[in-house]
Design an enzyme around this catalytic site. Sequence first.
Site, PDB file in Angstrom:
ATOM      1  N   SER A   8       0.820  -1.166  -0.029  1.00 24.88           N
ATOM      2  CA  SER A   8       0.023  -0.044   0.118  1.00 24.88           C
ATOM      3  C   SER A   8       0.893   1.189  -0.029  1.00 24.88           C
ATOM      4  CB  SER A   8      -0.983   0.125   1.246  1.00 24.88           C
ATOM      5  OG  SER A   8      -1.596   1.179   1.501  1.00 24.88           O
ATOM      6  N   HIS A  33      -1.466  -1.321  -4.021  1.00 26.05           N
ATOM      7  CA  HIS A  33      -2.584  -1.242  -3.527  1.00 26.05           C
ATOM      8  C   HIS A  33      -2.929   0.481  -3.214  1.00 26.05           C
ATOM      9  CE1 HIS A  33      -6.157  -2.159  -0.685  1.00 26.05           C
ATOM     10  NE2 HIS A  33      -5.612  -1.013   0.092  1.00 26.05           N
ATOM     11  N   ASP A  35      -4.578   3.448  -1.511  1.00 26.84           N
ATOM     12  CA  ASP A  35      -5.988   3.683  -0.335  1.00 26.84           C
ATOM     13  C   ASP A  35      -6.370   5.166  -0.521  1.00 26.84           C
ATOM     14  OD1 ASP A  35      -6.203   1.486   1.296  1.00 26.84           O
ATOM     15  OD2 ASP A  35      -4.008   1.875   1.819  1.00 26.84           O
ATOM     16  N   MET A  37      -8.951   8.037   0.384  1.00 27.52           N
ATOM     17  CA  MET A  37      -9.622   8.192   1.616  1.00 27.52           C
ATOM     18  C   MET A  37     -10.314   9.895   1.456  1.00 27.52           C
ATOM     19  SD  MET A  37      -7.463   7.077   5.011  1.00 27.52           S
ATOM     20  CE  MET A  37      -6.653   5.392   4.675  1.00 27.52           C
ATOM     21  N   HIS A  66      -8.696   1.008  -3.198  1.00 29.64           N
ATOM     22  CA  HIS A  66      -9.351   0.578  -2.199  1.00 29.64           C
ATOM     23  C   HIS A  66     -10.067   1.987  -1.847  1.00 29.64           C
ATOM     24  CE1 HIS A  66      -9.567  -0.388   2.330  1.00 29.64           C
ATOM     25  NE2 HIS A  66     -10.809  -0.251   1.712  1.00 29.64           N
ATOM     26  N   MET A  68     -12.083   4.303   0.024  1.00 38.13           N
ATOM     27  CA  MET A  68     -12.974   4.724   1.378  1.00 38.13           C
ATOM     28  C   MET A  68     -13.355   5.891   1.431  1.00 38.13           C
ATOM     29  SD  MET A  68      -9.609   3.095   3.436  1.00 38.13           S
ATOM     30  CE  MET A  68      -8.449   3.041   2.103  1.00 38.13           C
ATOM     31  N   MET A 142     -11.259  -6.210   6.315  1.00 38.28           N
ATOM     32  CA  MET A 142     -10.440  -5.150   7.321  1.00 38.28           C
ATOM     33  C   MET A 142     -10.012  -5.638   8.418  1.00 38.28           C
ATOM     34  SD  MET A 142     -10.253  -2.629   4.998  1.00 38.28           S
ATOM     35  CE  MET A 142      -9.110  -1.498   6.147  1.00 38.28           C
ATOM     36  N   GLY A 150      -0.286   1.399  10.043  1.00 32.71           N
ATOM     37  CA  GLY A 150       0.304   1.438  11.051  1.00 32.71           C
ATOM     38  C   GLY A 150      -0.515   0.923  12.163  1.00 32.71           C
ATOM     39  N   ASP A 181      -6.450  -6.512   5.049  1.00 34.20           N
ATOM     40  CA  ASP A 181      -5.857  -5.091   4.952  1.00 34.20           C
ATOM     41  C   ASP A 181      -5.994  -4.460   6.201  1.00 34.20           C
ATOM     42  OD1 ASP A 181      -5.172  -2.766   4.391  1.00 34.20           O
ATOM     43  OD2 ASP A 181      -6.943  -2.100   2.901  1.00 34.20           O
TER      44      ASP A 181
HETATM   45  C1  DX5 Z   1      -6.143   1.358   6.064  1.00 34.06           C
HETATM   46  C2  DX5 Z   1      -5.954   1.140   4.587  1.00 34.06           C
HETATM   47  C3  DX5 Z   1      -4.771   0.153   4.739  1.00 34.06           C
HETATM   48  C4  DX5 Z   1      -3.441   0.508   5.158  1.00 34.06           C
HETATM   49  C5  DX5 Z   1      -2.704  -0.631   5.754  1.00 34.06           C
HETATM   50  O1  DX5 Z   1      -7.215   2.033   6.361  1.00 34.06           O
HETATM   51  O2  DX5 Z   1      -6.685   0.671   4.136  1.00 34.06           O
HETATM   52  O3  DX5 Z   1      -4.401  -0.408   3.641  1.00 34.06           O
HETATM   53  O4  DX5 Z   1      -2.514   1.322   4.322  1.00 34.06           O
HETATM   54  O5  DX5 Z   1      -1.699  -0.020   6.436  1.00 34.06           O
HETATM   55  P1  DX5 Z   1      -0.707  -1.097   7.320  1.00 34.06           P
HETATM   56  O6  DX5 Z   1      -0.081  -2.200   6.568  1.00 34.06           O
HETATM   57  O7  DX5 Z   1       0.564   0.003   7.722  1.00 34.06           O
HETATM   58  O8  DX5 Z   1      -1.617  -1.577   8.457  1.00 34.06           O
HETATM   59 ZN    ZN Z   2      -6.435  -0.288   1.754  1.00 30.81          ZN
END
Ligand code: DX5
Ligand code: ZN
Length: 221
Positions: A8, A33, A35, A37, A66, A68, A142, A150, A181
């Site tokens: 990601s 990936h 993300d 948001m 992805h 969100m 999730m 993190g 994820d």
């Molecule tokens: C969370 C994201 C994840 C995130 C994972 O909202 O959808 O894809 O980047 O990050 P790590 O691997 O650091 O948990």
């Molecule tokens: Zn994600």
Amino acid sequence: MQIKIAPSILAADFSAVGDAVKAAERGGADLIHCDVMDGSFVHPITFGAQMVESIRPLTRLPLDCHLMVEHPKTQVKQFVDAGADIITVHYEACRKISSAYLAETLELIKSFGVRCGVAVNPNVPAERVFNLFTVVDTIIFMSVYPGYGGQKFMPGTYEQLKKARAYAIEAGRPDLDISVDGGVTLENCKAIREAGANVLVAGSAVYRSPDPSKAIAELRR
Ligand code: DX5
Ligand code: ZN
């Protein structure tokens, strides 16, 4: 079942995202990936379709977007045009609009010849999405509440994965991509795979490691 590693870029240095994408490909990643948001479905704002368009020419790997975001259907076309290969929307964002919205959104994604997915938060029982197993290309479970990289992996996810893989086999979709994820590490990746996931999304485990290529190889092993 083919294991796929999906770094990601959320955990990458945003001033050098292109380098992060190229490093993932060199390191043997299977997907990138992305993300997305929107500051509403989840609190942070990350990036949108323009980022996907910018990284598209830098890699041959599929771009796994992805979303969100609220009202994901309104965003689909932009991500298709930007070069997304997989578009995943959130179950919760769709359900709050109407009972038909999720199916309509998945149909729209497929109408462009793009692979579709649904992501479910940790509090949504896997059974709730069993009816989608013959419709989607991928399901993301999730393992943290979305919004931040993190975070710590929630152990309840193992049960979700076991139920999901068993049902996928029963439903005639043994090949379904079941993705995890959030909080994936070198320590828990084996147990996650044994529980039934074949796609591991990893932000921190790859990009916060001193050697992202090595981290990808270790996650696969
Ligand atoms: C969370 C994201 C994840 C995130 C994972 O909202 O959808 O894809 O980047 O990050 P790590 O691997 O650091 O948990
Ligand atoms: Zn994600």
